[in-house]
Design a protein around this motif. Sequence first.
Motif, short mmCIF file in Angstrom:
data_model
loop_
_atom_site.label_atom_id
_atom_site.label_comp_id
_atom_site.label_asym_id
_atom_site.label_seq_id
_atom_site.Cartn_x
_atom_site.Cartn_y
_atom_site.Cartn_z
N ARG A 188 10.70 40.36 56.14
CA ARG A 188 10.18 40.26 57.44
C ARG A 188 9.04 39.82 57.55
O ARG A 188 8.66 39.43 58.75
CB ARG A 188 10.45 41.91 58.14
N HIS A 189 8.00 40.14 56.72
CA HIS A 189 6.56 39.60 56.67
C HIS A 189 6.48 38.13 56.70
O HIS A 189 5.47 37.67 57.21
CB HIS A 189 5.88 40.03 55.42
N ILE B 153 -0.53 42.15 49.98
CA ILE B 153 0.30 41.64 50.99
C ILE B 153 0.13 42.07 52.47
O ILE B 153 0.35 41.58 53.39
CB ILE B 153 1.91 41.64 50.47
N ALA B 154 -0.24 43.48 52.43
CA ALA B 154 -0.40 44.30 53.47
C ALA B 154 -1.67 43.75 54.18
O ALA B 154 -1.97 43.91 55.27
CB ALA B 154 -0.79 45.87 53.20
N ARG B 155 -2.48 43.10 53.39
CA ARG B 155 -3.81 42.83 53.96
C ARG B 155 -3.91 41.18 54.35
O ARG B 155 -4.71 40.70 55.10
CB ARG B 155 -5.02 43.06 53.07
N GLN C 130 9.22 40.56 43.31
CA GLN C 130 9.96 41.78 43.73
C GLN C 130 9.43 42.16 45.04
O GLN C 130 10.22 42.69 45.91
CB GLN C 130 9.72 42.66 42.59
N VAL C 131 8.17 42.40 45.09
CA VAL C 131 7.75 42.87 46.65
C VAL C 131 8.18 42.26 47.89
O VAL C 131 8.51 42.78 48.88
CB VAL C 131 6.04 43.24 46.38
N LEU C 132 8.00 40.93 47.74
CA LEU C 132 8.34 39.78 48.72
C LEU C 132 9.80 40.14 48.91
O LEU C 132 10.42 39.83 49.97
CB LEU C 132 7.85 38.61 48.50
N ALA C 133 10.76 39.85 47.82
CA ALA C 133 12.05 40.00 47.86
C ALA C 133 12.50 41.24 48.83
O ALA C 133 13.54 41.23 49.51
CB ALA C 133 12.61 39.86 46.46
N ALA D 212 -3.56 38.03 56.46
CA ALA D 212 -3.97 37.93 57.98
C ALA D 212 -2.63 37.54 58.74
O ALA D 212 -2.54 37.99 59.96
CB ALA D 212 -5.14 37.04 58.20
N GLY D 213 -1.91 36.74 58.24
CA GLY D 213 -0.55 36.53 58.55
C GLY D 213 0.53 35.71 57.61
O GLY D 213 0.07 35.70 56.38
N PRO D 214 1.59 35.14 58.14
CA PRO D 214 2.61 34.62 56.99
C PRO D 214 1.88 33.62 56.47
O PRO D 214 1.30 32.64 56.85
CB PRO D 214 3.63 34.20 58.15
N SER D 215 2.13 33.77 55.24
CA SER D 215 1.28 33.00 54.23
C SER D 215 2.14 32.50 53.20
O SER D 215 3.22 32.83 52.69
CB SER D 215 0.32 33.43 53.76
N THR D 216 1.80 31.24 52.81
CA THR D 216 2.50 30.62 51.50
C THR D 216 1.61 30.91 50.29
O THR D 216 0.38 30.60 50.28
CB THR D 216 2.74 28.99 51.56
N ILE D 217 1.92 31.63 49.33
CA ILE D 217 1.30 32.27 47.94
C ILE D 217 1.36 31.53 47.00
O ILE D 217 2.54 31.54 46.51
CB ILE D 217 1.44 33.78 48.22
N LEU D 218 0.25 30.88 46.47
CA LEU D 218 0.36 29.93 45.10
C LEU D 218 0.10 30.81 43.78
O LEU D 218 -0.94 31.31 43.94
CB LEU D 218 -0.04 28.92 45.40
N ALA D 219 1.13 31.35 43.26
CA ALA D 219 0.72 32.11 41.91
C ALA D 219 0.26 31.24 40.66
O ALA D 219 1.17 30.48 40.35
CB ALA D 219 1.89 33.08 41.38
#
Length: 451
Positions: free
Chosen positions: A54-55, A19-21, A47-50, A23-30
């Motif tokens: 702010r990201h 998540i730290a890497r 958990q990390v996103l919740a 490049a910008g706000p993204s929709t992440i498909l697991a």
Amino acid sequence: MPTFSDQSSSPCKAAEALIARLAGPSTILAAVSGGSDSIGLLLAFHQVLAADARHGHKLVAATVDHGLRPEAADEADAVFRLCAELSIPHIIRRWDGEKPKSGISAASRDARYRLLIEAADSLDADVIITGHTLDDQIETVSMRAARSDSESNLGLAGMAEAVLLDRRRWLLRPFLATRREAIRDFLLRQGRGWADDPSNADRHYERVRVRESLVDRSDALLEAIQSAARRRSRLAEEAAELARRHLRVEHGVLARLAPEALSEQSETLRHLLANLAAILGGRQHLPAATTMDRVMAMLDGRHMGRTTAGRVMFDLRRQGLFMHRENRDQVVTRVDEGETVVWDGRYRIGNLSDDFVTVGASSADRNLAIALFPDAPPAIAMRAMGVMPDITAAAPSSNGINKASVIAEPILAPYDRFLPQFDLILASELGLSFGCDEFPAAPIKVFERKS
């Protein structure tokens, strides 16, 4: 080797690192199958996103039901219910139709990636993440090493942590530095269960047998994988630089390396030639090592003449090394209106006209060939013209076709469907030479190279 995590890490730390890497706000498909690795992936990212909204990232999920086991549908439904509990948008994609009787593992993988791309399109996802673990990585390399442990085996670099699918969707593997045991410990602490695929214990599968043999060798293998990954990335960079200085490609079918290129470092030259052979020959895989041995032997001896490898003619002249597709087995293909097909593994033909067209090899005309390839010997120019695509209207009596309504785009077969980040710099350089569209950059901040 570039990594999202420096060492074996916990699921949440691996999620934080990726998540730290971004490049910008993204929709992440697991991609979530219901097994421990993918359930751990889903929960760790949730958990990390919740914990910090702010990201601006959003998590969505998809499950692919391959239709190979009766219980697979129930497992997909269980993932759907878990995602509903966590308020994570989720869709299920099923692999319908008849399944092949052989090569089922490879076919399943191809279907899975195709359906995940469709899911990403439906959910407007920017990236796809999967739960491939450090254990998967070690097992994969062990199987490849059993076939060839030569340093020239690029597969010893393992799975890349970023892969471009179908030239348009990046798949990321954030758990490649995470042990399966750590994921299961994480799930047990959460009070979460998972589904076990019975094939994971079936010794009919090579991966299961390899897994059982790796109990005491993992640490040594990991160091070897990291070294091989650094070597593969370096080799791609050096081959790209060699191409930049000495390669010229004409009309997407004739490649010429300047004479001075043949004096370059042998390993780099061999890697560039193998990739060019795959592209010019329309093959998804590089030529076999023994095939490239034969090509390099001709070049090392500076014997003027010709040899073939992977459907490609290598013709060594004083002007340099010329390479083109062999003039054989170029099948005439029908392309119906509105249809897009890949012809000869080298061109994507899109028919936007009102009738079908056919595509096949061009007829070689000496004068036209010399005009098209003025810097090549006439015999080579004729052969090169004979492997260019020729598009013909549906009926000889018609007024022909509007060329603007039939699009012929060159493709790079070894990279078109599946491009590991190891090879991105070389693929991008060769894409420029062949006149292809640019490959999209990985949606992550640039990796730092480790020495």
